[in-house]
Structure formats: C-alpha cells, structure tokens
Motif scaffolding. Sequence first.
Motif: not given
Length: 315
Positions: A307-312, A164-179
């Motif tokens: 919460k489950t809305r995914i930003r494209n 049963v779908r709980l979220t739309p498809p979403f991306r796997f993203i690469i992140v890093g901090s300003p530090i």
Amino acid sequence: MKQNFTVRQGALDGVEAFLSVAQHRSFRRAAAELGVTPSAISQAVRTLEARIGAALFIRTTRSVGLTEAGERFFSRAKTAFEELVAASADAHELGQRPAGRLRLSVPRAVVPVLIEPLIASFSQAYPEIEVEIAVSEKLIDLAIEGFDAGMRMGQFIDADMIAVRLTPPFRFIIVGSPIYFYNRDLPACPDDLRHHACLRIRRSNGALARWSLDDNGRVIEIAVAGPLITHDFPTMLGAAIEGMGLAQVPEPIAVEEIRTGKLIEVLASFAPKTPGVFLYYPGHRQMTPKLRAFVDHMKNHPDAAAKTRIRNNGE
C-alpha cells in the motif's frame, strides 16, 4: 490554608524491613528474607522509628513484638506497600514485553492506506496489546492527550520528536473526474486553475490551505476557489469523484481511482513532493515494547508495504 501533601524524601526507607520483621517477629529471619545482615535491618528500623517519632517494636532477648504504634503502622503500611510493589511489577512488566493499550492519533487518510491493511494481523500477533485509534486531523500534543504515537506527513512533525518513516516521499497531485471534465478543458498551466472549481481543505489551525505547486523547483502557491471546504483529504477525494471540482490530494489515496478511470490527474509536471508519512513519538521517552512491536509489524507486513509503494512519473 493550603496543605502540603508532598511525600517526604525517604519516607519509604525502612518500611520493607519493618514489614518483614513484623511478619516474622524476628530481625534475623527478616534479614535472611531480604538478603542483608541483621544489623542492617536493625539500623533501618531504628531510622524509621526516629523518622516517625514512635517506637514500633518491643524487643527482648528472646522475642520481638509490636507496640500499639507498630500495630497501627503495620495494619496500614502492609496493604499500601503490597499495592506499591504490585504497581511496580505491573509497570516493569509493560516495560519488558509488548502488552497494554497502544493509543495512536492518525489522520483519516492514513487509515485505509496504512492502518486497515495490518491492524487485524497485528492484533493476532500481539494479543496482549489493545490498540486504540483516534482519527483526527489536529496536530495534538501526544503527552498531554495521552497518546503513545501519532502519524503525520513529515513536514508537520516537530523537530523534537523521534520520527519513523512509514512511506517513501510521495507527490501531491491534482485530480478531477471525467464527469467534471465532460464540458471543460483540462488545465494546461497553474494559472488555468483560477477558472476551475477547486475543492479546499481547512487546516487544524483554522486557515484555508492554498494549493502548492512546483514549477521546476520554484514553489507556487495559489489561493483557489470552489464550492466545497473539507477538513480531511478522503472527503475532498470523494467530492472530486462525484464531479464537484478539482482536488489536490496525497497521491497514495488516489492511485486506485486513477487506475480505474474514476479520476484523471492534471498538471502532473507541477505536482510537488512531500517527505512522506511518519510515525512519531516524544524524543525524551524510550520506545516502549508495544510501540516497537507496532513499528516492526508495520515495516514487515506485506499488505501494508504494498500500500505504501508510491507511483512515480514514468514508472
């Protein structure tokens, strides 16, 4: 020598008829209570006596009494049969309304995104359901472990499960901090990751997960290296916020940190998409009322939906 404790087929046939006759001391009153004919009651009792191998009643034209064997059988069978009827009633009740214990196996990353926004309201809406949440990254066997359902990303769910779908498809993203980027250049292409500290995750099967990227439909897998290996995405995300290195994580758990500037997304055009998060349960079982109530509540709860809305990209 091994004993056979299997209950014979039909071992309970006639027991209800016997108990009713013993209680009323009358075949006719027992028949009226059970809604059958006196002859049907007589036949049921005769069959039971033949199977047991002993007479259970002393019958005269005016009265019905119990033999010694009947007395012993009645004293033990009455309690056992009542327990069986009560057990059947309890099981039937759980099959008719949302009640009982709902056991869910979920990965840690799902808890703040999907579970926390709705668990309090769900418990208020269904006070007869006791929710048990087991946080685990392992792909467990729901039936063997005694869980009603689990939550996982779609690509990890077996084909024989109902999902049963709980979220739309979403991306796997690469992140890093300003530090982290204070004295480093942002990576401009996947090959640049070889010169960065990349945080890794160990899968439940023991393997270190490679980073997967999407180059215009072509999948690129990179064996990265870095100072930390974790077993869940929230720990990896926290390490990235502290400047330990880059992390590849599900976008929903990093959206707020990106919005507030704690993290910077890099290589956005190479981010692969995943099917999303699903609630799953064994396909051979009918969905129970308690599980149906949980699924419906999750779909309709406004905080969880937000919460489950995914930003494209570009939105």
